[in-house]
Design a protein around this motif. Structure first.
Motif, PDB file in Angstrom:
ATOM      1  N   ASP A  57       0.848  -1.200   0.000  1.00 12.24           N
ATOM      2  CA  ASP A  57       0.000   0.000   0.000  1.00 12.24           C
ATOM      3  C   ASP A  57       0.881   1.247   0.000  1.00 12.24           C
ATOM      4  O   ASP A  57       1.793   1.366   0.823  1.00 12.24           O
ATOM      5  N   CYS A 115      -5.907  -2.183   4.864  1.00 12.16           N
ATOM      6  CA  CYS A 115      -6.411  -3.131   5.866  1.00 12.16           C
ATOM      7  C   CYS A 115      -6.125  -2.571   7.263  1.00 12.16           C
ATOM      8  O   CYS A 115      -5.125  -1.880   7.490  1.00 12.16           O
ATOM      9  N   CYS A 117      -2.176  -2.548   7.394  1.00 10.83           N
ATOM     10  CA  CYS A 117      -1.499  -1.454   6.696  1.00 10.83           C
ATOM     11  C   CYS A 117      -1.892  -0.107   7.290  1.00 10.83           C
ATOM     12  O   CYS A 117      -1.064   0.800   7.364  1.00 10.83           O
ATOM     13  N   CYS A 134       1.793  -5.584   2.820  1.00 11.76           N
ATOM     14  CA  CYS A 134       0.415  -5.719   3.320  1.00 11.76           C
ATOM     15  C   CYS A 134       0.265  -6.914   4.269  1.00 11.76           C
ATOM     16  O   CYS A 134       0.913  -7.938   4.126  1.00 11.76           O
ATOM     17  N   SER A 135      -0.664  -6.711   5.220  1.00  7.64           N
ATOM     18  CA  SER A 135      -0.871  -7.661   6.312  1.00  7.64           C
ATOM     19  C   SER A 135      -2.117  -8.518   6.155  1.00  7.64           C
ATOM     20  O   SER A 135      -2.381  -9.369   7.014  1.00  7.64           O
ATOM     21  N   ALA A 136      -2.926  -8.288   5.108  1.00  9.51           N
ATOM     22  CA  ALA A 136      -4.225  -8.967   4.996  1.00  9.51           C
ATOM     23  C   ALA A 136      -4.089 -10.302   4.269  1.00  9.51           C
ATOM     24  O   ALA A 136      -3.336 -10.421   3.309  1.00  9.51           O
TER      25      ALA A 136
HETATM   26 ZN   LIG Z   1      -2.892  -4.267   3.862  1.00 13.86          ZN
END
Ligand SMILES: [Zn+2]
Length: 196
Positions: free
Chosen positions: A33, A92, A110, A174-176
């Motif tokens: 992102d 996210c 994020c 990103c963490s999702a």
């Molecule tokens: Zn994310």
């Protein structure tokens, strides 16, 4: 010099006018992102709506510019080995983890990573807009429905963006789960010399 953003984290830095930001997916299948605001005036922010309006597309790639809420172009995409990015969805966050992944541990996502990284530059969390979600694969069907699918990137895919003003950039790995195909990988980036 190539820098690494570890999985599920983020960073922020200054990108001077004319400098080029290269964002690389080193392993493939990872989303990053990106947020941009004007250095010294963080209320001037990246705007997906302005960008769609002036670029007349939601599929942004080489040759397109990313615009601010005050209708100034901030970044120009000068090279893109992928051609699939998302500019519809927000970063996210803890709330999106609770909404979509109720059976999994909550993560600040994020949004939290961007808020922490951008705070020293004067960016308030509520000012964080829809991010330009590099490599994110969000197809829109003929009925207007959207899906989040695994990125189509392979190791080494990249995008290069030229700063059209002095900017502060926020950038994440990103963490999702859905965005990244269920696994989390690093993102690499480099700042290249300015060109006129
Ligand atoms: Zn994310």
């Amino acid at each position: 010099m190539i820098r690494e953003i570890p999985p599920r984290s983020g960073t922020a830095f200054v990108l001077g006018k004319g400098e080029i930001l290269r964002v690389i997916d080193p392993e493939g299948g990872q989303v990053s992102d990106l947020i941009a605001c004007r250095q010294g005036d963080p209320c001037e922010m990246l705007s997906n709506g302005r960008t769609f309006d002036y670029e007349e597309t939601i599929r942004l790639t080489a040759g397109n510019r990313l615009w601010s809420n005050r209708s100034h172009p901030l970044l120009e995409i000068i090279e893109d080995s992928v051609g699939t990015h998302d500019f519809l969805l927000t970063p996210c966050s803890e709330a999106t983890f609770r909404h979509f992944y109720a059976d999994k541990p909550v993560h600040r996502g994020c949004f939290g990573n961007l808020a922490a990284a951008l705070a020293p530059f004067g960016v308030e969390p509520d000012a964080i807009p829809v991010a330009f979600n590099i490599f994110m694969n969000v197809p829109v069907d003929a009925q207007g429905r959207i899906r989040v699918e695994k990125p189509g990137t392979v190791a080494g895919d990249h995008i290069r963006l030229r700063a059209l003003d002095d900017l502060v950039i926020g950038l994440t790995a990103c963490s999702a789960y859905d965005s990244c195909g269920g696994s989390f990988k690093p993102i690499h980036y480099a700042i290249e010399d300015r060109i006129p």
